[in-house]
Motif scaffolding. Structure first.
Motif, PDB file in Angstrom:
ATOM      1  N   ARG A  78      37.210  27.625 -19.718  1.00 47.76           N
ATOM      2  CA  ARG A  78      35.665  27.265 -19.777  1.00 47.76           C
ATOM      3  C   ARG A  78      35.073  27.051 -20.911  1.00 47.76           C
ATOM      4  N   GLU A  80      31.809  26.253 -23.460  1.00 48.86           N
ATOM      5  CA  GLU A  80      30.026  26.570 -23.515  1.00 48.86           C
ATOM      6  C   GLU A  80      29.741  26.242 -24.848  1.00 48.86           C
ATOM      7  N   ASN A  95      26.646  20.449 -20.178  1.00 46.74           N
ATOM      8  CA  ASN A  95      28.011  19.753 -20.395  1.00 46.74           C
ATOM      9  C   ASN A  95      28.153  18.287 -20.597  1.00 46.74           C
ATOM     10  N   THR A 105      38.109  21.364 -21.837  1.00 46.51           N
ATOM     11  CA  THR A 105      38.827  21.759 -20.164  1.00 46.51           C
ATOM     12  C   THR A 105      38.720  20.431 -19.498  1.00 46.51           C
ATOM     13  N   LEU A 229      38.035  31.339 -22.258  1.00 51.01           N
ATOM     14  CA  LEU A 229      36.858  31.035 -22.742  1.00 51.01           C
ATOM     15  C   LEU A 229      36.820  30.646 -24.117  1.00 51.01           C
TER      16      LEU A 229
END
Length: 546
Positions: A78, A80, A95, A105, A229
């Protein structure tokens, strides 16, 4: 001692080159002697990187890396990206608006949250199994140049006192001679710096640009750990004239890595990259991942981030510059391990081709340039040539917009350049207000001394200082009145201090025992008065899985 190939530095590029050389020799049933010299106490001891890793070059080197047990166990799951507006507020970037180069990803290749140090330890094992000789704890001190050609390196003496005289147990340094020598020292390698000057390898290039990367490793509670993450961000606490960004990755074993990369082109001499990093962790976007955890490691390292416009010529008679010693990092991706490894593979193939044809060494391997410029790594650097200059020219937000548009248009916008040196960007202290950094709370933020303790840094105290001043009077005479002596702040390890002597006069003090070998002083000193040279082998940090 004589070898076919000597490699300086057991990092990703050097070890990849060593492995590929022996793979080719073994396949051709040709005898080949390859030696890797590493100044750290062990392979991986001085390696520090984020790192989200793209295994493209690794797959070329060892297609069966998974079966071999390569330490790639945590795929990025993931992504961010945030813009921090102030100490409390933030905005997550959709995104769709994040430049494609920063996506970690999806796509046609898994990326992994890894320890670069552990990757190098594993590569070192593969190299030794293939027949490479690795000498950790030995520092390459100088280059052997004869008749305009590099013929190997000199290993520094062990057991020399601060007065320059041999101590008990003194061991004289050695000449390691080679047909070809590959320099893979990482960013601002001290021998690479000499070679660039000696052979004018940067002629016609933009001046190289650097950042300082600071990193910590945290053990966190299981309930707040999400392996894979990947968070990136920019903005606060850096001001509009100071460029950089942060990263926070959830790695394996309930660990989180957090760090700040700050461009060394900053203007304000009151800035302290270390203190900017410490207060950054208090932002809610980051602190939620760290609260209740325990900091277990700290380190810092400069990175070469100028990209294609600053990339020096990598060939010279008798050798090659590879990896971050040259500057192959793709800053648009915030990744350099894969391109460094690829430069090592291309170097190995060029060297072996020459040796197999009966070359006795000492020549300039022009075939390397052809192979390198035909590689996917060079294409990556070419596509992102304007990335850094756009941010320096237009700022983080507008420069990011330029880069986003340029990627959408297939890199058809004009190629931008940044011709101001990092040290030349610094402005007088009188033009800025002094920064009053908050005191560390001992939970999320810490001081330099406890941080250096976590880097496991150690140097034999009775040895010559490896931080050499061209003019010992300059720091107090010039830097202190003009720039408030910025070395006190740009060093992330408390090496440089201005103290009072017995008469109450300021004195420049160098605590070289604290040095984590980041090279920031060699880069940022406004007078270029500090030269970093290798201390006695085995000294410096001893990073765990950084």
């Amino acid at each position: 001692m004589e070898f076919d190939v000597v490699i300086v530095g057991a990092g990703p590029s050097g070890l990849s080159a060593a492995c590929r050389l022996m793979q080719q020799a073994n396949a051709a049933e040709q005898e080949l002697t390859v030696c890797v010299v590493e100044k750290g106490s062990e392979v991986g001891a001085h390696i520090l990187s984020g790192a989200v890793f793209e295994p493209r070059a690794l797959t070329e080197l060892f297609p069966d890396w998974e079966e071999r047990g390569a330490p790639l166990t945590t795929p990025a799951i993931r992504d961010e990206v945030y813009l921090l507006k102030d100490a409390e507020k933030s905005q997550q970037i959709p995104n769709a608006l994040v430049p494609k180069s920063m996506h970690n990803t999806g796509g046609d290749m898994n990326r992994y949250v890894i320890s670069a140090g552990n990757l190098c330890r594993w590569l070192g094992e593969q190299a030794e199994q293939l027949g490479v000789e690795i000498f950790p704890g030995f520092a390459a001190q100088d280059v052997i140049i004869e008749d305009g050609s590099v013929r190997g390196i000199l290993i520094g003496d062990m057991g020399v006192g601060a007065d320059g005289q041999p101590k008990d147990g003194h061991m004289q340094g050695m000449e390691l001679r080679a047909k070809y020598t590959l320099f893979a020292e990482g960013a601002r390698g001290h021998l690479g710096k000499r070679l660039i000057n000696e052979f004018s390898l940067d002629a016609g290039r933009d001046p190289q640009h650097y950042g300082i990367g600071l990193k910590e490793l945290w053990d966190v509670p299981a309930e707040q750990h999400e392996p894979g993450l990947v968070l990136h961000g920019s903005g606060w606490p850096l001001d509009k004239n100071t460029h950089g960004g942060w990263f926070l990755y959830h790695a394996e074993n309930q660990q989180v890595v957090v760090g700040l990369i700050m461009d060394l082109s900053y203007q304000n001499p009151w800035l302290s990259p270390f203190d900017e990093f410490q207060r950054m962790k208090h932002h809610p976007v980051l602190s939620q991942h760290l609260q209740g955890g325990k900091r277990v490691a700290y380190g810092a390292r400069a990175l070469t981030k100028g990209g294609l416009n600053c990339l020096p010529k990598m060939t010279f008679a008798g050798g090659l510059l590879i990896g971050c010693d040259a500057g192959t990092l793709n800053f648009a991706k915030i990744k350099g391990l894969h391109t460094a490894m690829k430069s090592g593979l291309v170097a190995a193939e060029s060297v072996f081709e020459a040796l197999q044809a009966g070359d006795e060494g000492g020549q300039e391997l022009t075939t390397f340039t052809e192979k390198w410029e035909a590689s996917w790594a060079y294409e990556e650097l070419k596509a992102s040539a304007s990335f850094g200059p756009a941010i320096h020219k237009y700022g983080t937000v507008a420069g990011g917009a330029y880069n986003f548009a340029n990627q959408l248009l297939g890199n058809k916008l004009p190629n931008l350049h940044d011709t101001t040196t990092d040290h030349g960007a610094l402005k007088p202290a009188a033009e800025f207000e002094k920064i009053d950094y908050p005191k560390p709370d001992g939970k999320l933020s810490f001081d330099k001394s406890t941080s250096v303790f976590l880097s496991n840094t150690n140097h034999e105290e009775d040895q010559p200082c490896h931080l050499q001043l061209s003019d010992p009077e300059l720091p107090i005479r010039d830097n202190l009145p003009t720039y408030a002596e910025p070395a006190q702040r740009y060093c992330p390890a408390g090496v440089y201090e201005v103290v009072e002597d017995d008469a109450g006069n300021p004195r420049f003090q160098i605590n070289f025992q604290n040095c984590v070998h980041c090279k920031t002083c060699d880069i940022k000193d406004p007078a270029q008065n500090i030269t970093w040279v290798a201390p006695e082998g085995g000294g410096g940090p001893n990073y765990p899985n950084m």
